[in-house]
Design a protein around this motif. Structure first.
Motif, PDB file in Angstrom:
ATOM      1  N   LYS A 239       0.860  -1.185   0.000  1.00 29.40           N
ATOM      2  CA  LYS A 239       0.000   0.000   0.000  1.00 29.40           C
ATOM      3  C   LYS A 239       0.893   1.230   0.000  1.00 29.40           C
ATOM      4  N   HIS A 240       0.672   2.098  -0.962  1.00 31.41           N
ATOM      5  CA  HIS A 240       1.449   3.333  -1.057  1.00 31.41           C
ATOM      6  C   HIS A 240       0.511   4.507  -1.301  1.00 31.41           C
ATOM      7  N   SER A 241       1.052   5.689  -1.175  1.00 30.00           N
ATOM      8  CA  SER A 241       0.268   6.892  -1.413  1.00 30.00           C
ATOM      9  C   SER A 241      -0.019   7.055  -2.907  1.00 30.00           C
ATOM     10  N   PHE A 242      -0.953   7.925  -3.209  1.00 25.93           N
ATOM     11  CA  PHE A 242      -1.316   8.208  -4.595  1.00 25.93           C
ATOM     12  C   PHE A 242      -0.096   8.656  -5.396  1.00 25.93           C
ATOM     13  N   PHE A 243       0.713   9.558  -4.822  1.00 26.30           N
ATOM     14  CA  PHE A 243       1.861  10.093  -5.555  1.00 26.30           C
ATOM     15  C   PHE A 243       2.931   9.034  -5.780  1.00 26.30           C
ATOM     16  N   TYR A 244       3.114   8.156  -4.824  1.00 27.85           N
ATOM     17  CA  TYR A 244       4.074   7.070  -5.021  1.00 27.85           C
ATOM     18  C   TYR A 244       3.623   6.205  -6.202  1.00 27.85           C
ATOM     19  N   ASN A 245       2.346   5.839  -6.182  1.00 20.18           N
ATOM     20  CA  ASN A 245       1.819   4.988  -7.255  1.00 20.18           C
ATOM     21  C   ASN A 245       1.850   5.674  -8.610  1.00 20.18           C
ATOM     22  N   LEU A 246       1.722   6.994  -8.614  1.00 22.82           N
ATOM     23  CA  LEU A 246       1.733   7.749  -9.858  1.00 22.82           C
ATOM     24  C   LEU A 246       3.089   7.666 -10.555  1.00 22.82           C
ATOM     25  N   PHE A 247       4.166   7.648  -9.771  1.00 23.02           N
ATOM     26  CA  PHE A 247       5.508   7.717 -10.354  1.00 23.02           C
ATOM     27  C   PHE A 247       6.283   6.411 -10.330  1.00 23.02           C
ATOM     28  N   ALA A 248       5.810   5.422  -9.631  1.00 24.78           N
ATOM     29  CA  ALA A 248       6.574   4.176  -9.510  1.00 24.78           C
ATOM     30  C   ALA A 248       5.802   3.015 -10.127  1.00 24.78           C
ATOM     31  N   GLU A 249       6.466   2.263 -10.975  1.00 25.13           N
ATOM     32  CA  GLU A 249       5.884   1.042 -11.526  1.00 25.13           C
ATOM     33  C   GLU A 249       6.280  -0.106 -10.607  1.00 25.13           C
ATOM     34  N   SER A 250       5.344  -0.855 -10.126  1.00 22.80           N
ATOM     35  CA  SER A 250       5.671  -1.971  -9.251  1.00 22.80           C
ATOM     36  C   SER A 250       5.603  -3.285 -10.024  1.00 22.80           C
ATOM     37  N   VAL A 251       6.188  -4.307  -9.432  1.00 27.65           N
ATOM     38  CA  VAL A 251       6.162  -5.637 -10.040  1.00 27.65           C
ATOM     39  C   VAL A 251       4.720  -6.092 -10.218  1.00 27.65           C
ATOM     40  N   SER A 252       3.885  -5.894  -9.188  1.00 27.16           N
ATOM     41  CA  SER A 252       2.500  -6.365  -9.294  1.00 27.16           C
ATOM     42  C   SER A 252       1.733  -5.650 -10.409  1.00 27.16           C
ATOM     43  N   VAL A 253       1.994  -4.348 -10.602  1.00 26.32           N
ATOM     44  CA  VAL A 253       1.332  -3.616 -11.686  1.00 26.32           C
ATOM     45  C   VAL A 253       1.766  -4.178 -13.039  1.00 26.32           C
ATOM     46  N   GLU A 254       3.058  -4.451 -13.181  1.00 23.57           N
ATOM     47  CA  GLU A 254       3.564  -5.030 -14.430  1.00 23.57           C
ATOM     48  C   GLU A 254       2.964  -6.417 -14.674  1.00 23.57           C
ATOM     49  N   LEU A 255       2.793  -7.192 -13.605  1.00 25.05           N
ATOM     50  CA  LEU A 255       2.165  -8.510 -13.763  1.00 25.05           C
ATOM     51  C   LEU A 255       0.717  -8.363 -14.209  1.00 25.05           C
ATOM     52  N   PHE A 256      -0.019  -7.406 -13.613  1.00 26.03           N
ATOM     53  CA  PHE A 256      -1.398  -7.136 -14.034  1.00 26.03           C
ATOM     54  C   PHE A 256      -1.456  -6.796 -15.517  1.00 26.03           C
ATOM     55  N   LYS A 257      -0.550  -5.945 -15.957  1.00 23.05           N
ATOM     56  CA  LYS A 257      -0.563  -5.463 -17.337  1.00 23.05           C
ATOM     57  C   LYS A 257      -0.209  -6.556 -18.341  1.00 23.05           C
ATOM     58  N   ASN A 258       0.627  -7.499 -17.942  1.00 21.98           N
ATOM     59  CA  ASN A 258       1.168  -8.456 -18.898  1.00 21.98           C
ATOM     60  C   ASN A 258       0.678  -9.891 -18.746  1.00 21.98           C
ATOM     61  N   SER A 259      -0.052 -10.184 -17.694  1.00 20.00           N
ATOM     62  CA  SER A 259      -0.494 -11.556 -17.455  1.00 20.00           C
ATOM     63  C   SER A 259      -1.644 -11.940 -18.376  1.00 20.00           C
ATOM     64  N   GLU A 260      -1.626 -13.197 -18.813  1.00 17.66           N
ATOM     65  CA  GLU A 260      -2.715 -13.722 -19.636  1.00 17.66           C
ATOM     66  C   GLU A 260      -3.700 -14.537 -18.800  1.00 17.66           C
ATOM     67  N   ILE A 261      -3.419 -14.637 -17.495  1.00 16.87           N
ATOM     68  CA  ILE A 261      -4.308 -15.360 -16.583  1.00 16.87           C
ATOM     69  C   ILE A 261      -4.766 -14.398 -15.492  1.00 16.87           C
ATOM     70  N   PRO A 262      -5.840 -14.738 -14.762  1.00 15.15           N
ATOM     71  CA  PRO A 262      -6.298 -13.859 -13.689  1.00 15.15           C
ATOM     72  C   PRO A 262      -5.210 -13.639 -12.635  1.00 15.15           C
TER      73      PRO A 262
END
Length: 150
Positions: free
Chosen positions: A117-140
């Motif tokens: 859990k991070h602040s809005f501004f942290y999330n705005l500027f930082a790409e996390s591993v979980s976000v990249e997995l969401f973007k690129n995964s072909e499974i739920p």
């Protein structure tokens, strides 16, 4: 209704590991699925373009990987019921690509990850591993938030 037979749980040895595996365990019980606990270790130096260095450095790295693999096995045994089929894998590589490749190899039907859990501004500027997995995964991808907001 989607049936899950292989659930991949990507962990990074933090305090939320028990919580992630608890969710995986409840889903696996319901569907009779196997749980794959996967940790991606840093790649070997030669993989990322560096010299591997003297033998003592390679030996030290091998010892680190053995210790991580042992810890991974202990986590699996501690948090997953013995009646649920499970396995633990330690793989070296780039985290996002390695998790996605392993999910394909294992024929995973679902990926479970923890998100900080991070602040809005942290999330705005930082790409996390979980976000990249969401973007690129072909499974739920099932995301479990943990940690204090920063």
């Amino acid at each position: 209704m989607k049936v899950f037979k292989n659930i991949l749980v990507a962990i990074d040895f933090n305090d939320a590991v028990g919580e992630l595996l608890s969710y995986a365990e409840s889903i696996a019980e319901k569907f009779g699925a196997k749980i794959w606990v996967v940790h991606v270790a840093a790649p070997d130096p030669d993989f990322v373009g560096y010299d591997t260095g003297p033998q003592y450095i390679r030996d030290m790295r091998a010892d680190e990987l053995k210790a991580e693999h042992k810890e991974l096995q202990q986590i699996r045994e501690m948090f997953i019921d013995k009646n649920i089929e499970s396995d633990a894998l330690l793989i070296q590589g780039s985290t996002v690509e390695t998790v996605l490749e392993e999910a394909k190899k294992l024929k995973a039907d679902m990926l479970i990850v923890g998100t900080h859990k991070h602040s809005f501004f942290y999330n705005l500027f930082a790409e996390s591993v979980s976000v990249e997995l969401f973007k690129n995964s072909e499974i739920p991808v099932f995301s479990i938030p943990f940690g204090e907001e920063k």
